[in-house]
Design a protein around this motif. Structure first.
Motif, PDB file in Angstrom:
ATOM      1  N   ASP A   1       4.074   9.977   1.128  1.00  0.00           N
ATOM      2  CA  ASP A   1       4.805   8.724   0.873  1.00  0.00           C
ATOM      3  C   ASP A   1       4.122   7.551   1.556  1.00  0.00           C
TER       4      ASP A   1
ATOM      5  N   ALA B   1       1.158   6.578  -0.543  1.00  0.00           N
ATOM      6  CA  ALA B   1       1.557   5.897  -1.786  1.00  0.00           C
ATOM      7  C   ALA B   1       1.968   4.454  -1.514  1.00  0.00           C
ATOM      8  N   VAL B   2       2.670   4.199  -0.403  1.00  0.00           N
ATOM      9  CA  VAL B   2       3.098   2.827  -0.073  1.00  0.00           C
ATOM     10  C   VAL B   2       1.892   1.941   0.202  1.00  0.00           C
TER      11      VAL B   2
ATOM     12  N   LEU C   1      -1.125   2.251  -0.903  1.00  0.00           N
ATOM     13  CA  LEU C   1      -1.906   2.008  -2.118  1.00  0.00           C
ATOM     14  C   LEU C   1      -1.223   1.008  -3.041  1.00  0.00           C
ATOM     15  N   THR C   2       0.087   0.988  -3.071  1.00  0.00           N
ATOM     16  CA  THR C   2       0.806   0.030  -3.938  1.00  0.00           C
ATOM     17  C   THR C   2       0.835  -1.365  -3.324  1.00  0.00           C
ATOM     18  N   MET C   3       0.655  -1.462  -1.991  1.00  0.00           N
ATOM     19  CA  MET C   3       0.661  -2.779  -1.351  1.00  0.00           C
ATOM     20  C   MET C   3      -0.620  -3.546  -1.632  1.00  0.00           C
ATOM     21  N   LYS C   4      -1.694  -2.850  -1.891  1.00  0.00           N
ATOM     22  CA  LYS C   4      -2.976  -3.510  -2.113  1.00  0.00           C
ATOM     23  C   LYS C   4      -3.198  -3.751  -3.605  1.00  0.00           C
ATOM     24  N   ARG C   5      -3.694  -4.918  -3.910  1.00  0.00           N
ATOM     25  CA  ARG C   5      -3.966  -5.273  -5.301  1.00  0.00           C
ATOM     26  C   ARG C   5      -5.346  -4.769  -5.710  1.00  0.00           C
TER      27      ARG C   5
END
Length: 471
Positions: A301, A304-305, A307-311
């Motif tokens: 988790d 995953a967090v 990786l989703t925070m970075k554009r």
């Protein structure tokens, strides 16, 4: 004359004279039946005690000759038998008696062996073979256990390194990783790994490196992420990297005993590895709904967090923060200023200690001392002065700031005091007061206190002096 010569030995014998050599030669000739009867009579005479000394000597000579004939007879018999067995008797003289060979043959005279010449006639000291013999290359023997019919031809010798056993893997990899944390050279690690035959345990190197970095500093984890990025594609494939992280996820229940924050750190490792293309993009998708371990779910988790925070999947270069010695000086100065401002607001010495240790720049702690003194000179009131003295005293007692760093920090302020005085007119008097308080709290030494520059007060004398300023 001839009659006299023939009768002379007989007359000598009649007179009692005896020649041993002559009788010995006579004993060596074959004897007749009459001579054997005469010998029997002499033996009986000996038993009766009637032998003369000459007769006794003659009898002993005959016994010796008889023994020699027996030895020669046995030697001829053994030689004839050996020649008949080997089939070499055909090369002898057909007219010679049975058992005899050529006189020129170099045979053993002791009666032992087959009677053949030593080394085929090519023996002797310092002799390798018969004259004119040419040695050729020896053909490989098919019955040799090392014989390989496909390998015949040009022989190539190569160094063979045995495969590292799983039990010895950790002992061999641990020093390599610990040394890498000191020098940070990934090429040297690659060279050392090429010298080891890891075999099918190659993926375990990445797992061991991550496990060791979890117990170290943030800079060690940053170095480990860089090492994995450099090894990927050269020595380890993405599938091997994924296998290594899968093993680390399974070991989390044991790792968490020594490092309680291991799940979060492993999640950061996974996110950084995916961003650096060390792990495939579908690595996290393989674990959806298939993880039973609570610690493994926390790590996934966390990845995953991040990786989703970075554009656009940019590199997560700052996921561990930049290592101490690798940070620019301006960045370190900014971090220390922020640390001191937060301390003046909160007054939490432990938090300030933790933040300073996280910077991992013990060689740059003199900058913190410099910023403390300058902040005290620029502040208003005595609150900041007392709080900063308390903070320096805490760092001094814990050994976080050494004597050398403390002296360098104050000495820098002493050297720049004239420039500071332009912005702070009472800098000299404030500096003297602050130095005295630090000495009273045992923060600085007496030598450092005495080195503080003192500026005399300017005063105006009476008007009779013409307004001249005296010091």
């Amino acid at each position: 004359m001839a009659t006299e010569v023939d009768t002379w030995p007989a007359s000598q014998q009649a007179e009692g004279l005896f020649s041993f050599d002559g009788n010995l030669a006579h004993a060596n000739h074959p004897r007749s039946r009459d001579e054997e009867d005469e010998e029997d009579l002499m033996i009986e005479a000996e038993l009766n005690g009637n032998w003369t000394p000459q007769e006794k000597a003659l009898h002993e000579a005959r016994l010796k000759a008889k023994a020699k004939r027996r030895v020669r007879k046995s030697s001829r018999n053994s030689t004839s038998e050996s020649f008949s067995e080997s089939g070499d008797a055909a090369g002898g003289d057909p007219n010679s008696p049975k058992g005899k060979v050529n006189a020129n043959d170099r045979k053993s005279r002791t009666g032992k062996g087959r009677g053949l010449p030593k080394k085929g006639g090519a023996g002797g000291k310092g002799v390798w073979g018969a004259a004119g013999m040419v040695y050729e290359d020896e053909e490989p023997d098919v019955k040799d256990p090392n014989y390989d019919e496909f390998a015949q031809g040009d022989t190539v010798f190569a160094k063979v390194v045995p495969e590292v056993d799983e039990r010895e893997l950790e002992k061999m990899v641990n020093p390599i990783v610990q040394e890498y944390f000191e020098h940070g050279d990934t090429k040297e690690v690659q060279m050392l790994l090429k010298g080891l035959n890891l075999g099918h345990h190659k993926y375990e190197f990445s797992s061991l490196a991550v496990s060791l970095s979890l117990e170290g500093k943030a800079s060690h984890r940053e170095l480990t992420s860089r090492l994995l990025s450099d090894l990927s594609g050269k020595m380890l494939s993405q599938s091997e990297m994924a296998r290594a992280f899968d093993k680390t996820l399974k070991e989390l229940p044991d790792l968490i005993l020594d490092t309680p924050e291991a799940p979060q750190m492993l999640g950061q490792f996974i996110a950084r590895a995916i961003a650096d293309h060390v792990l495939p993009m579908s690595f996290l998708d393989c674990y959806k709904g298939k993880v039973d371990c609570e610690h493994a779910r926390v790590a996934l988790d966390r990845a995953a967090v991040l990786l989703t925070m970075k554009r656009e999947m940019v590199r997560l270069d700052n996921v561990w923060g930049v290592g101490g010695g690798l940070r620019p000086v301006k960045h370190l100065v900014k971090e220390m200023n922020l640390l001191l401002k937060e301390y003046l607001i909160s007054g939490d010495e432990k938090e300030a200690d933790h933040c300073l240790r996280d910077l991992e720049v013990p060689h740059f702690h003199h900058e913190l001392v410099y910023e403390v003194v300058v902040m005290v000179l620029e502040s208003k009131g005595d609150t900041a002065s007392h709080m900063m003295i308390k903070l320096l005293q805490s760092f001094w007692k814990t050994g976080l700031i050494t004597v050398d760093q403390m002296n360098r920090g104050f000495q820098r302020v002493y050297d720049e005091l004239p420039e500071i005085n332009l912005d702070v007119p009472h800098a000299h008097s404030l500096m003297e007061t602050f130095v005295d308080l630090c000495f009273q709290e045992s923060v600085i030494t007496k030598q450092l206190r005495d080195a503080c520059p003192a500026r005399g007060r300017k005063r105006f004398v009476s008007e009779g002096d013409g307004g001249v300023i005296k010091t």
